[in-house]
Design a protein around this motif. Structure first.
Motif, PDB file in Angstrom:
ATOM      1  N   LYS A  93      -0.040  -1.532   0.326  1.00 16.39           N
ATOM      2  CA  LYS A  93       0.426   0.264   0.401  1.00 16.39           C
ATOM      3  C   LYS A  93       1.135   1.601   0.092  1.00 16.39           C
ATOM      4  CE  LYS A  93      -4.109  -2.129   0.344  1.00 16.39           C
ATOM      5  NZ  LYS A  93      -5.492  -1.911  -0.058  1.00 16.39           N
ATOM      6  N   VAL A  94       2.507   1.111  -0.377  1.00 18.60           N
ATOM      7  CA  VAL A  94       2.592   2.771   0.488  1.00 18.60           C
ATOM      8  C   VAL A  94       2.910   3.560  -0.689  1.00 18.60           C
ATOM      9  CG1 VAL A  94       5.456   2.978   0.933  1.00 18.60           C
ATOM     10  CG2 VAL A  94       4.080   1.144   2.572  1.00 18.60           C
ATOM     11  N   ASP A  95       3.567   2.613  -2.276  1.00 20.92           N
ATOM     12  CA  ASP A  95       3.493   3.313  -3.463  1.00 20.92           C
ATOM     13  C   ASP A  95       2.353   4.466  -3.175  1.00 20.92           C
ATOM     14  OD1 ASP A  95       6.360   2.703  -3.389  1.00 20.92           O
ATOM     15  OD2 ASP A  95       5.748   1.204  -4.491  1.00 20.92           O
ATOM     16  N   GLY A  96       1.060   3.487  -3.175  1.00 21.27           N
ATOM     17  CA  GLY A  96      -0.623   4.692  -3.554  1.00 21.27           C
ATOM     18  C   GLY A  96      -0.583   4.771  -3.004  1.00 21.27           C
ATOM     19  N   TYR A  97       0.094   5.225  -1.236  1.00 19.85           N
ATOM     20  CA  TYR A  97       0.321   6.669  -0.502  1.00 19.85           C
ATOM     21  C   TYR A  97       0.278   7.722  -0.549  1.00 19.85           C
ATOM     22  CZ  TYR A  97      -0.359   9.033   4.185  1.00 19.85           C
ATOM     23  OH  TYR A  97      -0.674  10.110   4.947  1.00 19.85           O
ATOM     24  N   VAL A  98       1.658   6.556  -0.886  1.00 14.59           N
ATOM     25  CA  VAL A  98       2.811   8.459  -1.247  1.00 14.59           C
ATOM     26  C   VAL A  98       2.542   8.845  -2.471  1.00 14.59           C
ATOM     27  CG1 VAL A  98       5.384   8.866  -1.258  1.00 14.59           C
ATOM     28  CG2 VAL A  98       5.137   6.878  -0.031  1.00 14.59           C
ATOM     29  N   GLU A  99       2.218   8.376  -3.260  1.00 11.13           N
ATOM     30  CA  GLU A  99       1.734   9.085  -4.549  1.00 11.13           C
ATOM     31  C   GLU A  99       0.283   9.799  -4.244  1.00 11.13           C
ATOM     32  OE1 GLU A  99       1.193   6.806  -8.563  1.00 11.13           O
ATOM     33  OE2 GLU A  99       2.628   5.961  -7.859  1.00 11.13           O
ATOM     34  N   PHE A 100      -0.785   9.459  -3.751  1.00  9.57           N
ATOM     35  CA  PHE A 100      -1.472  10.163  -3.214  1.00  9.57           C
ATOM     36  C   PHE A 100      -1.389  11.672  -2.422  1.00  9.57           C
ATOM     37  CE2 PHE A 100      -4.790  11.495  -0.113  1.00  9.57           C
ATOM     38  CZ  PHE A 100      -6.567  10.907  -0.859  1.00  9.57           C
ATOM     39  N   SER A 101      -1.067  11.079  -0.939  1.00 14.77           N
ATOM     40  CA  SER A 101      -0.045  12.180  -0.190  1.00 14.77           C
ATOM     41  C   SER A 101       0.167  13.167  -1.204  1.00 14.77           C
ATOM     42  CB  SER A 101       0.717  11.095   0.330  1.00 14.77           C
ATOM     43  OG  SER A 101       1.307  12.096   1.743  1.00 14.77           O
ATOM     44  N   GLU A 102       1.206  12.376  -1.808  1.00 10.74           N
ATOM     45  CA  GLU A 102       1.786  13.822  -2.762  1.00 10.74           C
ATOM     46  C   GLU A 102       1.403  14.680  -4.165  1.00 10.74           C
ATOM     47  OE1 GLU A 102       6.360  12.158  -3.118  1.00 10.74           O
ATOM     48  OE2 GLU A 102       4.964  11.782  -4.995  1.00 10.74           O
ATOM     49  N   LYS A 103       0.161  14.341  -4.213  1.00  5.96           N
ATOM     50  CA  LYS A 103      -0.518  15.031  -5.126  1.00  5.96           C
ATOM     51  C   LYS A 103      -2.021  15.984  -4.570  1.00  5.96           C
ATOM     52  CE  LYS A 103      -0.793  11.520  -8.864  1.00  5.96           C
ATOM     53  NZ  LYS A 103      -1.446  10.338  -9.231  1.00  5.96           N
ATOM     54  N   ASN A 104      -2.264  15.315  -3.296  1.00  2.53           N
ATOM     55  CA  ASN A 104      -3.448  16.118  -2.285  1.00  2.53           C
ATOM     56  C   ASN A 104      -2.930  16.793  -0.913  1.00  2.53           C
ATOM     57  OD1 ASN A 104      -5.445  15.289  -3.939  1.00  2.53           O
ATOM     58  ND2 ASN A 104      -4.301  13.196  -3.975  1.00  2.53           N
ATOM     59  N   HIS A 105      -1.868  16.371  -0.441  1.00  2.00           N
ATOM     60  CA  HIS A 105      -1.995  17.218   0.656  1.00  2.00           C
ATOM     61  C   HIS A 105      -0.731  18.179   0.777  1.00  2.00           C
ATOM     62  CE1 HIS A 105      -2.357  12.879   2.633  1.00  2.00           C
ATOM     63  NE2 HIS A 105      -3.691  13.320   2.438  1.00  2.00           N
ATOM     64  N   GLY A 106      -0.240  18.393  -0.278  1.00  2.00           N
ATOM     65  CA  GLY A 106       1.145  19.913  -0.753  1.00  2.00           C
ATOM     66  C   GLY A 106       1.639  19.966   0.438  1.00  2.00           C
ATOM     67  N   GLU A 107       2.692  21.059   0.560  1.00  2.00           N
ATOM     68  CA  GLU A 107       3.740  20.260   1.447  1.00  2.00           C
ATOM     69  C   GLU A 107       3.330  20.045   2.543  1.00  2.00           C
ATOM     70  OE1 GLU A 107       6.751  23.486   0.358  1.00  2.00           O
ATOM     71  OE2 GLU A 107       4.930  24.495  -0.048  1.00  2.00           O
ATOM     72  N   ALA A 108       4.596  19.243   2.823  1.00  2.00           N
ATOM     73  CA  ALA A 108       4.792  19.104   4.626  1.00  2.00           C
ATOM     74  C   ALA A 108       5.882  19.365   5.227  1.00  2.00           C
ATOM     75  CB  ALA A 108       4.604  17.432   4.156  1.00  2.00           C
ATOM     76  N   VAL A 109       6.223  19.849   6.416  1.00  2.00           N
ATOM     77  CA  VAL A 109       7.902  19.700   7.197  1.00  2.00           C
ATOM     78  C   VAL A 109       7.598  18.016   8.591  1.00  2.00           C
ATOM     79  CG1 VAL A 109       7.255  22.257   7.287  1.00  2.00           C
ATOM     80  CG2 VAL A 109       6.303  20.290   8.979  1.00  2.00           C
ATOM     81  N   ILE A 110       8.893  17.788   8.611  1.00  4.16           N
ATOM     82  CA  ILE A 110       9.475  16.854   9.326  1.00  4.16           C
ATOM     83  C   ILE A 110       9.227  17.719  11.134  1.00  4.16           C
ATOM     84  CG2 ILE A 110      10.885  15.303  10.425  1.00  4.16           C
ATOM     85  CD1 ILE A 110       8.722  14.503   7.882  1.00  4.16           C
ATOM     86  N   ILE A 111       8.972  17.616  11.809  1.00  5.41           N
ATOM     87  CA  ILE A 111       9.331  18.534  12.722  1.00  5.41           C
ATOM     88  C   ILE A 111       9.380  17.538  13.776  1.00  5.41           C
ATOM     89  CG2 ILE A 111       8.277  19.443  15.212  1.00  5.41           C
ATOM     90  CD1 ILE A 111       6.296  20.139  13.137  1.00  5.41           C
ATOM     91  N   THR A 112      11.059  17.829  14.351  1.00  9.47           N
ATOM     92  CA  THR A 112      12.119  16.557  15.435  1.00  9.47           C
ATOM     93  C   THR A 112      11.506  16.966  16.906  1.00  9.47           C
ATOM     94  OG1 THR A 112      13.291  16.351  13.651  1.00  9.47           O
ATOM     95  CG2 THR A 112      14.580  15.221  15.854  1.00  9.47           C
ATOM     96  N   LEU A 113      10.722  16.193  17.893  1.00  8.83           N
ATOM     97  CA  LEU A 113      11.259  16.226  19.007  1.00  8.83           C
ATOM     98  C   LEU A 113      12.652  15.972  20.022  1.00  8.83           C
ATOM     99  CD1 LEU A 113       8.294  16.078  21.736  1.00  8.83           C
ATOM    100  CD2 LEU A 113       9.858  14.648  22.067  1.00  8.83           C
ATOM    101  N   ARG A 114      12.588  16.279  21.016  1.00  8.77           N
ATOM    102  CA  ARG A 114      13.788  15.997  22.229  1.00  8.77           C
ATOM    103  C   ARG A 114      13.165  15.172  23.154  1.00  8.77           C
ATOM    104  NH1 ARG A 114      19.288  18.293  21.436  1.00  8.77           N
ATOM    105  NH2 ARG A 114      19.132  17.043  19.322  1.00  8.77           N
TER     106      ARG A 114
END
Length: 141
Positions: A108-129
């Motif tokens: 399911k990963v490839d399909g989800y990644v493609e969907f997310s890239e097309k539909n969810h817009g820009e994203a960020v990675i937030i790192t917590l210590r």
């Protein structure tokens, strides 16, 4: 019974859905939402979220947040970790594949990644210590 450092870190390293809480400002209760997260014992924790989303804005303003992870089988166990944000960077396709692989069946990963890239817009990675932990194993009921 409180978990040892090794037990809580191993528990957090498992692919549970976390409840993220962050200060929502004056007169508001904390924003609490389910999130996927990535963690390896002894390291920092990161989450993937929409750039400019309410969650992103509140975390940026507060500079810290809490994740609470729990399960009910085979025993009732939880770990809560709180700490400062140590970085916020643009998300890459590699981040999205990594976090998706942690939570989804491989087919399911490839399909989800493609969907997310097309539909969810820009994203960020937030790192917590991780700075403060509360954890327990309450046994089986």
């Amino acid at each position: 019974m409180a978990l040892s450092r090794e037990e809580r870190e191993q528990f957090l390293a498992e692919p549970h859905v976390a409840a993220l809480s962050v200060d929502a400002g004056d007169g508001r209760a904390p924003l609490t939402v389910p999130v996927w997260y990535q963690y390896a014992p002894g390291g920092d924790i990161w989450i993937h979220t929409g750039k400019g989303s309410r969650k992103h804005q509140l975390i940026e303003k507060a500079g810290r947040f809490t994740l609470m992870i729990d399960r009910v089988e085979p025993t009732v166990r939880y770990a809560s970790v709180e700490g400062p944000v140590v970085s916020t960077v643009p998300s890459t396709r590699e981040h999205l594949v990594e976090i998706s692989t942690r939570y989804m069946p491989a087919e399911k990963v490839d399909g989800y990644v493609e969907f997310s890239e097309k539909n969810h817009g820009e994203a960020v990675i937030i790192t917590l210590r991780p700075e403060r932990w509360v954890s327990s194993d309450l046994g089986a009921f």
